[in-house]
Structure formats: structure tokens, C-alpha cells
Scaffold this motif. Sequence first.
Motif, PDB file in Angstrom:
ATOM      1  N   GLU A  24     -29.095   7.343 -22.447  1.00  0.00           N
ATOM      2  CA  GLU A  24     -28.491   6.210 -23.157  1.00  0.00           C
ATOM      3  C   GLU A  24     -27.273   6.656 -23.963  1.00  0.00           C
ATOM      4  OE1 GLU A  24     -32.735   3.846 -23.471  1.00  0.00           O
ATOM      5  OE2 GLU A  24     -31.876   4.785 -25.265  1.00  0.00           O
ATOM      6  N   ARG A  25     -27.408   7.848 -24.570  1.00  0.00           N
ATOM      7  CA  ARG A  25     -26.265   8.379 -25.343  1.00  0.00           C
ATOM      8  C   ARG A  25     -25.076   8.655 -24.422  1.00  0.00           C
ATOM      9  NH1 ARG A  25     -28.414  13.388 -28.628  1.00  0.00           N
ATOM     10  NH2 ARG A  25     -26.255  13.572 -29.275  1.00  0.00           N
TER      11      ARG A  25
ATOM     12  N   LYS B  93     -34.456   5.222 -12.209  1.00  0.00           N
ATOM     13  CA  LYS B  93     -33.728   5.102 -13.473  1.00  0.00           C
ATOM     14  C   LYS B  93     -32.272   5.473 -13.214  1.00  0.00           C
ATOM     15  CE  LYS B  93     -36.927   7.660 -15.250  1.00  0.00           C
ATOM     16  NZ  LYS B  93     -37.547   8.672 -16.089  1.00  0.00           N
ATOM     17  N   HIS B  94     -31.360   4.632 -13.646  1.00  0.00           N
ATOM     18  CA  HIS B  94     -29.950   4.956 -13.511  1.00  0.00           C
ATOM     19  C   HIS B  94     -29.356   5.106 -14.900  1.00  0.00           C
ATOM     20  CE1 HIS B  94     -30.320   4.266  -9.317  1.00  0.00           C
ATOM     21  NE2 HIS B  94     -30.684   3.012  -9.485  1.00  0.00           N
ATOM     22  N   VAL B  95     -28.541   6.120 -15.065  1.00  0.00           N
ATOM     23  CA  VAL B  95     -28.014   6.419 -16.393  1.00  0.00           C
ATOM     24  C   VAL B  95     -26.878   5.477 -16.748  1.00  0.00           C
ATOM     25  CG1 VAL B  95     -26.803   8.183 -17.726  1.00  0.00           C
ATOM     26  CG2 VAL B  95     -28.730   8.826 -16.280  1.00  0.00           C
ATOM     27  N   PHE B  96     -26.032   5.156 -15.774  1.00  0.00           N
ATOM     28  CA  PHE B  96     -24.793   4.460 -16.100  1.00  0.00           C
ATOM     29  C   PHE B  96     -24.864   2.969 -15.782  1.00  0.00           C
ATOM     30  CE2 PHE B  96     -23.336   8.854 -15.232  1.00  0.00           C
ATOM     31  CZ  PHE B  96     -22.927   9.141 -16.529  1.00  0.00           C
ATOM     32  N   ILE B 104     -15.607   5.594 -14.968  1.00  0.00           N
ATOM     33  CA  ILE B 104     -15.583   6.914 -14.311  1.00  0.00           C
ATOM     34  C   ILE B 104     -14.762   6.841 -13.025  1.00  0.00           C
ATOM     35  CG2 ILE B 104     -17.017   8.675 -13.205  1.00  0.00           C
ATOM     36  CD1 ILE B 104     -19.247   7.774 -15.280  1.00  0.00           C
ATOM     37  N   ALA B 105     -14.903   5.732 -12.296  1.00  0.00           N
ATOM     38  CA  ALA B 105     -14.106   5.567 -11.066  1.00  0.00           C
ATOM     39  C   ALA B 105     -12.619   5.598 -11.408  1.00  0.00           C
ATOM     40  CB  ALA B 105     -14.478   4.256 -10.374  1.00  0.00           C
ATOM     41  N   GLN B 106     -12.263   4.906 -12.477  1.00  0.00           N
ATOM     42  CA  GLN B 106     -10.850   4.887 -12.903  1.00  0.00           C
ATOM     43  C   GLN B 106     -10.397   6.293 -13.303  1.00  0.00           C
ATOM     44  OE1 GLN B 106      -8.739   2.195 -12.736  1.00  0.00           O
ATOM     45  NE2 GLN B 106      -7.232   3.779 -13.162  1.00  0.00           N
ATOM     46  N   ALA B 107     -11.295   7.004 -14.000  1.00  0.00           N
ATOM     47  CA  ALA B 107     -10.945   8.366 -14.439  1.00  0.00           C
ATOM     48  C   ALA B 107     -10.687   9.263 -13.228  1.00  0.00           C
ATOM     49  CB  ALA B 107     -12.075   8.935 -15.303  1.00  0.00           C
ATOM     50  N   TYR B 108     -11.536   9.139 -12.217  1.00  0.00           N
ATOM     51  CA  TYR B 108     -11.325   9.940 -11.004  1.00  0.00           C
ATOM     52  C   TYR B 108     -10.002   9.586 -10.340  1.00  0.00           C
ATOM     53  CZ  TYR B 108     -15.474  12.778 -10.392  1.00  0.00           C
ATOM     54  OH  TYR B 108     -16.411  13.756 -10.518  1.00  0.00           O
ATOM     55  N   ALA B 109      -9.696   8.291 -10.302  1.00  0.00           N
ATOM     56  CA  ALA B 109      -8.423   7.882  -9.684  1.00  0.00           C
ATOM     57  C   ALA B 109      -7.247   8.477 -10.466  1.00  0.00           C
ATOM     58  CB  ALA B 109      -8.344   6.354  -9.648  1.00  0.00           C
ATOM     59  N   ASP B 110      -7.356   8.448 -11.813  1.00  0.00           N
ATOM     60  CA  ASP B 110      -6.265   8.979 -12.648  1.00  0.00           C
ATOM     61  C   ASP B 110      -6.128  10.492 -12.516  1.00  0.00           C
ATOM     62  OD1 ASP B 110      -5.947   6.415 -13.476  1.00  0.00           O
ATOM     63  OD2 ASP B 110      -6.968   6.664 -15.405  1.00  0.00           O
ATOM     64  N   LEU B 111      -7.252  11.169 -12.293  1.00  0.00           N
ATOM     65  CA  LEU B 111      -7.239  12.636 -12.255  1.00  0.00           C
ATOM     66  C   LEU B 111      -6.692  13.195 -10.944  1.00  0.00           C
ATOM     67  CD1 LEU B 111     -10.678  13.650 -13.823  1.00  0.00           C
ATOM     68  CD2 LEU B 111      -8.434  14.348 -14.644  1.00  0.00           C
ATOM     69  N   GLU B 112      -6.535  12.324  -9.974  1.00  0.00           N
ATOM     70  CA  GLU B 112      -6.205  12.800  -8.623  1.00  0.00           C
ATOM     71  C   GLU B 112      -5.133  13.886  -8.568  1.00  0.00           C
ATOM     72  OE1 GLU B 112      -4.133  10.114  -6.168  1.00  0.00           O
ATOM     73  OE2 GLU B 112      -3.915  11.644  -4.630  1.00  0.00           O
ATOM     74  N   PRO B 113      -3.984  13.687  -9.246  1.00  0.00           N
ATOM     75  CA  PRO B 113      -2.933  14.711  -9.102  1.00  0.00           C
ATOM     76  C   PRO B 113      -3.355  16.078  -9.631  1.00  0.00           C
ATOM     77  CG  PRO B 113      -2.108  12.702 -10.168  1.00  0.00           C
ATOM     78  CD  PRO B 113      -3.581  12.586 -10.118  1.00  0.00           C
ATOM     79  N   GLU B 114      -4.305  16.101 -10.580  1.00  0.00           N
ATOM     80  CA  GLU B 114      -4.704  17.379 -11.173  1.00  0.00           C
ATOM     81  C   GLU B 114      -5.721  18.135 -10.330  1.00  0.00           C
ATOM     82  OE1 GLU B 114      -6.212  17.088 -15.166  1.00  0.00           O
ATOM     83  OE2 GLU B 114      -4.861  15.419 -15.600  1.00  0.00           O
ATOM     84  N   LEU B 115      -6.432  17.413  -9.500  1.00  0.00           N
ATOM     85  CA  LEU B 115      -7.632  18.019  -8.919  1.00  0.00           C
ATOM     86  C   LEU B 115      -7.351  19.029  -7.812  1.00  0.00           C
ATOM     87  CD1 LEU B 115     -10.141  15.022  -8.983  1.00  0.00           C
ATOM     88  CD2 LEU B 115      -9.898  16.902 -10.592  1.00  0.00           C
TER      89      LEU B 115
END
Lengths: 541, 188
Positions: A24-25, B93-96, B104-115
Amino acid sequence: MSGTDINQIIDAYLDGTLTKAQGERLNRWVNASPENARAFAKASWLHRQVYDSLHVRDLQELTAGAGDTEPESVLAQLRALEEGAGEGQLVNLTDEVARREAVRRRAARRAQAARQQAFGGSPAAQVMIIPRVAIYAIAAMILFGLLTAVYAGLMSQDKPTQQTAQRPAPRMGAGLPPVVAELIGGNQPVFRDASLSNRVGAPMRQGLLELVSGTARVQFHGGATATFRAPAVIDLRGENRMALIQGAMVADVPEHAYGFTVDTPSMRIIDLGTEFGLTTDAQGSSAVQVFVGEVNAAPYDASGQLGVTTSVRSRRGLAVDGTTFRSETIQADGRAFEDIAPHVALLYRNLVVNGDFEEGQPGRVTGDTFPEVVNVAIPGWEDSGPATVIAYQQAAAFGYPDPARHVLPTDRGNAYYAGMAEGTTYQRIGVADLSSLIDAGQVRYDLSAWLGGFAEQDEHLRLSIRFLDARGRAIGQPALLDPVHVYHRRSESGFLLRERAGDVPAGTRSIRIEIENIGIHTPPYVRDGYADNIALELSVD
Amino acid sequence: MKPMTKATHTRQQQQQQRQDLAVLWTRAQPHVSAFVSSMVLDFHAAEDLIQQVACAVAEQFEAYDPDRPFVPWAIGIARFKVFNYYRSKKRDKHVFDSDAINGIAQAYADLEPELDPRRKALDTCIKKVNGRASQMLELRYIREMKPARIAQKLEMTPNAVSVMLHRIRAALNKCIEHELRCEKAGEP
């Protein structure tokens, strides 16, 4: 929350050790800002990249080590590895085999996916082979046969049992491996090894066997009989022992072959005098279904160790996932083996066609004071007088049994049967494939149905089964379910469950199930005897 | 010159489209895989899902606008596959929640040039890992053991294993940053 804290929580997430509170955190933290989501993405990216890098490196090492080497010498290398490994060192043979098998499976999965993309699907999908996948795919093609052989060879080096300890060492010595079984039948079996004969009586030697097409029935010298369906990869390991690496089989094991053992990549089955079906797919997932008697089954875990042994009795089964090695109890359903063992398809399931009357269109109820209904054809059934099917909801408005007020079958679906005139509605179920078990007095029947009627009227049904021999003549006494009379229903519309069990008489080759309409009404008025969820199940003691 | 038939023209177009897709997907696949794997922790389930994403990308490729970056588009498809996967496994159980998945999907898209540079750096760094750390990585990533199982194997506590894995990852990150700095500075 400090940076170290959150990094540890992210690691716990990636390693599958996260607590609910930490989860949750983590979710809250990721949602708190795009920077946090970005930090999480970087951490999880590293996790996946480490996995990919190590696997590519590992597979390259395996390919380099195995590409120019015979299976026996790879085996010898692995043995040397084990002998050379000191106490406390990580490497041991079992782990190494498990690891190589895990690599093989992954490679095979990727190769399969690559093949699917290359040869099937949309034209665009044909180009979807990616560099890393390509490495695995090419390596898989080189390694698949080799590692399968190594794996199978190694598995046959399991700690010797009473049976295997006495047999000669397989493959390694001079001369041909021993004959452990013979081909006793099947449907046009074709083996990968063209030198193998497919005539009845052909000897079968210890070692790997690939059935490319058809079915093959094999008699082990230990007494067990196994029927295989192509495509199947089989390792004949001894007179009472084998492995099913891929494919489907049904084993019939008489009492004197007690202990017949079958390994798969994900489980081990030890027969306790029985008949069982077994499937293993390309991912190594296996499912055993017991039709007669009992087996002991134990799943392997990810490291190749055998887990807890489970006793699996008739009408039950055990499925083990080849990837996660999770196991679950399943219900035996012989229909999956109908082509290689037609008789098992007749066990542990309802043999009545359309016994719940959900197939076909119900007759529509109309009229005012006296509801009328048309007779309809009922799929799966024949009738000697008019009969119909009524929809619960539609008919309730006309005074028929009402889901809101009356006792009705628990799993009733949409429709039920109602007779319309003197006569019989019936169907005949062939059971000749079970003749040997029936004639041995081992087959029992369980007959059940929900029978009902209308309010204070005593019109009712008689539901019975008759046992018929090969010429259609009745054998023994018919089995009749107790009718449901008005006093059983306490003059309320509705249904009651009726059940009956007994032995199927020797000589039975078919069973006729009959619904007889008893009462006084004439069409178009419904004779108010009802039936639903009619079931006839055969089982073996 | 013999005029090109309509069928030949269509075939050539399709061939070109396939080539474009192959190039784009080859570049995007590591990013899509990483995103899917961050959402679906079972490596094998993640691989299955990645294959599904690959098929969906191929099927929907005609709808892709070549003027826009491909990786975010493919990750967008992967995001839907992840949602569907979560729905099909709703008992787990799903965390997100969906906001986090989108973030997170957006973050991955933004990180593309660095990866891509990071991946090259990682390949170098991972070769430097040795000794017990190397054993730990092998047990965790090749044999796919969880910390509790690794702890049994190495006669450590699960907590100690988690701490060690954490330190190895931190060290790898540090090494990657160092390699990237060296690369930027033109050092070997």
C-alpha cells in the motif's frame, strides 16, 4: 519515507517478499509524483535487464559447451561436476539438471513463440523475431534435442528403486540397450526413428522414443500396458518404469505390476494397481487423472526436488504447472483420452444428453384459465408421445412452479421437462466400451433427477433406466427413481431430488433411460409431471 | 518498364510495413519487456504477456502514426494488456492501482532515450560481479529462487539475502552511473 526505505520496499516488491502494508505504501508513493514513478521504473528496469543479461550469457555458455559434444559426454561432464563439487558448494547434479531443464524449457517456449510468429498469424507478425528471442530460438533448436536427451538420461539416473537397481545400466555400456517392452497395437504408429518397427510384437528397447503420428499400445515386461497418442516423447527406462516428456497416455497397470513409475518434467507418479491418464505439454506441465484405483503423485519443485506425495484416487487427478510447479486437484474427465481409451470417457461424468433440457427452444405457455403449451422436439431425446420443455420464468406467470415461491432444482438453468400425454420419452446410452469392467462386476451407476408436479394434482413422472445386452434385450431389473407424488410435495408445486445407485449388471452394453408420463390430462394441456437435471454417472469401485 | 500491378504494389507496401515494424519493435521490445515485467513479477507470465503485446502491436500497426514515437505507443498497448491480465487474475493481490500503472507506463515511455545506454553500461557492469554476489545473482535470476530459498541454500537468513540483493543492485546502479559518466567523458 527515506530513499533507502523506499528502495528496500521496491526490492521487496521485485523479489516477491512485499507485505500488504508495504504494498500500500509503494502504491501511494508511486502515485505521489511522476519522479517517484520514474524512480520505480528505473529500479524495475534494472531487475528485468539483469534477468535478461544473465540468461543470455547462461545460454551462450551452455550452447558453447554443448554444441560439439555428445549427450553421453555432457552427462559425464555433469557427473564430474557433481563429484568435484565440495561440501557447501552450490553446484550439484540435481540443481544443474534442474537449471538446464529450466533453460531448455524457456528456450523451447521462446522457440515455439518465434516459430508461431514466423510461420503463423498475421503477415506483420512474421517479422516479430527480436534479437534476444532469436538467440534463444537458434540456441533452442540446437539444444532442444540434446538437452532433452541429457535431461531424460539424467532423470533415469535417479536413485535406484527396487526395480531399477536390478536392471543393466542404460546406453552407457557396450551393445544394445535391453528390451523392456513390446508394441502390442495402436493406430498406425509412426516413430521418429525409422529403424523402429511398428508391427505388432516389435520389441522396444530402453531409451528415448518419439511417436510422430498415430497411437501406440505398448506392453511393458513388468506387466503394465500404456497407450500413447502422438506427438509424444517417451523414455522407456525399464520394465516397470518410464518418463513421459511430452504427449498423452493412458496406463493400465494390473496388480502384479504394482509400482509402475512414470516421471514427467513436473511430477512423478507411482501406480498402486490402477488405470490412469497422463498428459504433459511442451512447457512441462502435467496432469494425471485416475480412472480406476489409486496412484501416488509427487510434484517436482523448481530445483528438481520431489515434493510431498499425494494419494490420488479414482475420479480425481492432480495437475502440476511446469513453470510455477504449483499443483492442484482436478476432477477426472476421460473425454481427453477418448481416442486412445474410449472406455474412460464413459466414467465419472453425466452420460445423459441434454439431461438439463437447456438445449433447444422451450415451448411457449399461453392461455388464460387453462394454460396451453405446444409440444417441442427435445434434442437428445426421442418420444413416443408428445412432450415439451417449459421455461421456468415464462411459465411461472401461468401458475407453474415459480422460482420465487417454490422448491426448485438448485442448479436449474432456464428450462425443465413436462410430459403432455401418455407415452415415454427416452434415450439410449452405449456403454460397450466398458464391457470388460462391466462384466467383471466393477461398474456402478448413480442415477439422479429432480422430479416435480403441480399443486394438489398427482400427475407425475416415472424415471427409470433399463440395462440392455448387445442384442437390445433387457438384463436384470430396471432401476426406478422413487416418483414424486402430491403428498411428497405437500400439495405445493415444485421439485424434489431423487437418487438411486447400484451395480451395472454383467452383460450390459447399453442403458435406456426413460421418462414415463403418468396422469390424466390431454394436450394441449400439460401433464403436470416435471423433470430436470437428469444425470446418470458410471464409476468403478 | 512493365507497369506495376495493384497486387504487386500492395505486396511491396506490406513488405515495407513489415520491415518498419521489425526495426521499431526490435528497439522497443526491451522497454516494453521491462514495463511488463515490472507489473507482472512472474518471469514466465511476463514473457507470455510480452508475446501477447507483440501480437497486438503487429495487429494494430496500421493504426500507428509514424510521426509519433513508437515506444510510448507500444507501451500504451502493453498497459492495456497489463490491465486485462490484472482483471483475469483478480483473486491475486495486486500492488498497483490503475493510476500507478498509468504513471509507471508514462515513466517508462519518458525514460526511453536513457535506457539503451544504460543497458550497454549494465552489460559491462554485470561482468564485473564476482564471488558471492555472482552466486546470489545466479540463484535469484537464473535459478529464479526467492530470497527464502536462497537463504536455505546459502545458510543465511532471508533478511540477510534481501539486504545483499539490495546492495548488489545498488552497486550495479552505481557502476552504471560510473560507466555512463566515463562514456560521456570519452574515457575507456
